[in-house]
Design an enzyme around this catalytic site. Sequence first.
Site, PDB file in Angstrom:
ATOM      1  N   HIS A  40      -9.301  -0.023  -9.829  1.00 16.52           N
ATOM      2  CA  HIS A  40      -8.421   0.658 -10.780  1.00 16.52           C
ATOM      3  C   HIS A  40      -8.586   0.070 -12.181  1.00 16.52           C
ATOM      4  O   HIS A  40      -8.655   0.809 -13.162  1.00 16.52           O
ATOM      5  CB  HIS A  40      -6.958   0.538 -10.334  1.00 16.52           C
ATOM      6  CG  HIS A  40      -6.535   1.558  -9.349  1.00 16.52           C
ATOM      7  ND1 HIS A  40      -6.956   1.568  -8.040  1.00 16.52           N
ATOM      8  CD2 HIS A  40      -5.720   2.620  -9.480  1.00 16.52           C
ATOM      9  CE1 HIS A  40      -6.413   2.579  -7.407  1.00 16.52           C
ATOM     10  NE2 HIS A  40      -5.656   3.249  -8.266  1.00 16.52           N
ATOM     11  N   LYS A 105       1.581   2.124   0.369  1.00 16.04           N
ATOM     12  CA  LYS A 105       2.833   1.769   1.029  1.00 16.04           C
ATOM     13  C   LYS A 105       3.697   1.009   0.033  1.00 16.04           C
ATOM     14  O   LYS A 105       3.189   0.306  -0.835  1.00 16.04           O
ATOM     15  CB  LYS A 105       2.592   0.954   2.298  1.00 16.04           C
ATOM     16  CG  LYS A 105       1.980  -0.404   2.085  1.00 16.04           C
ATOM     17  CD  LYS A 105       1.802  -1.135   3.402  1.00 16.04           C
ATOM     18  CE  LYS A 105       1.184  -2.515   3.134  1.00 16.04           C
ATOM     19  NZ  LYS A 105       0.960  -3.252   4.369  1.00 16.04           N
TER      20      LYS A 105
END
Length: 186
Positions: A40, A105
């Site tokens: 990222h 999550k």
Amino acid sequence: MSEEFKRLTTPLNNDTVADLKAGDKVLITGVIYSARDAAHKRLVDMMAKNEQLPIEIEGQIIYFMGPAPAKPGQAIGSAGPTTSYRMDAYSPTLVAAGLKGMIGKGARSAEVVDSMKKYCAVYLAATGGAGALISKSIKKAEVVAFDDLGAEAVRRLEVEDFPCTVAQDCHGNNLYEMGVAEYRRD
């Protein structure tokens, strides 16, 4: 909350994303990408330099996951979700560039939620601890960027009936908060 699964086919568009509500169960079929925090950071750094990205962001879903090695005859090893807050510094930039979905999550930061509301994106939760089961939905996996990152390299995943739950929708509804409210004792 719906008991039936909604079927999603990638890439996603605003109408599809706007129809999703926190608590919806979904099955994704098509192409998604996996990437974790190191990847990222590289993607966002490339965007800041106006460099060509190695993947198309518009309409895509990124799964926050670093897989285990594949066993013979399998497309991928265990493929459970990574805790999503590690991507929070980068997600708003990717969402503004057209990313429509993220899978991981745990809850997301206020900045990520604001970007999802502004640009019509969704956060999906995969079941932690179910990586071996989830991997059965991944039919093909190939590294497409940042091979030097090993398990954190960007992978193109062809998925079929990949199970998730809408954790946070583009309207600001948050399954984590809804669940606490539902079971809170007064």
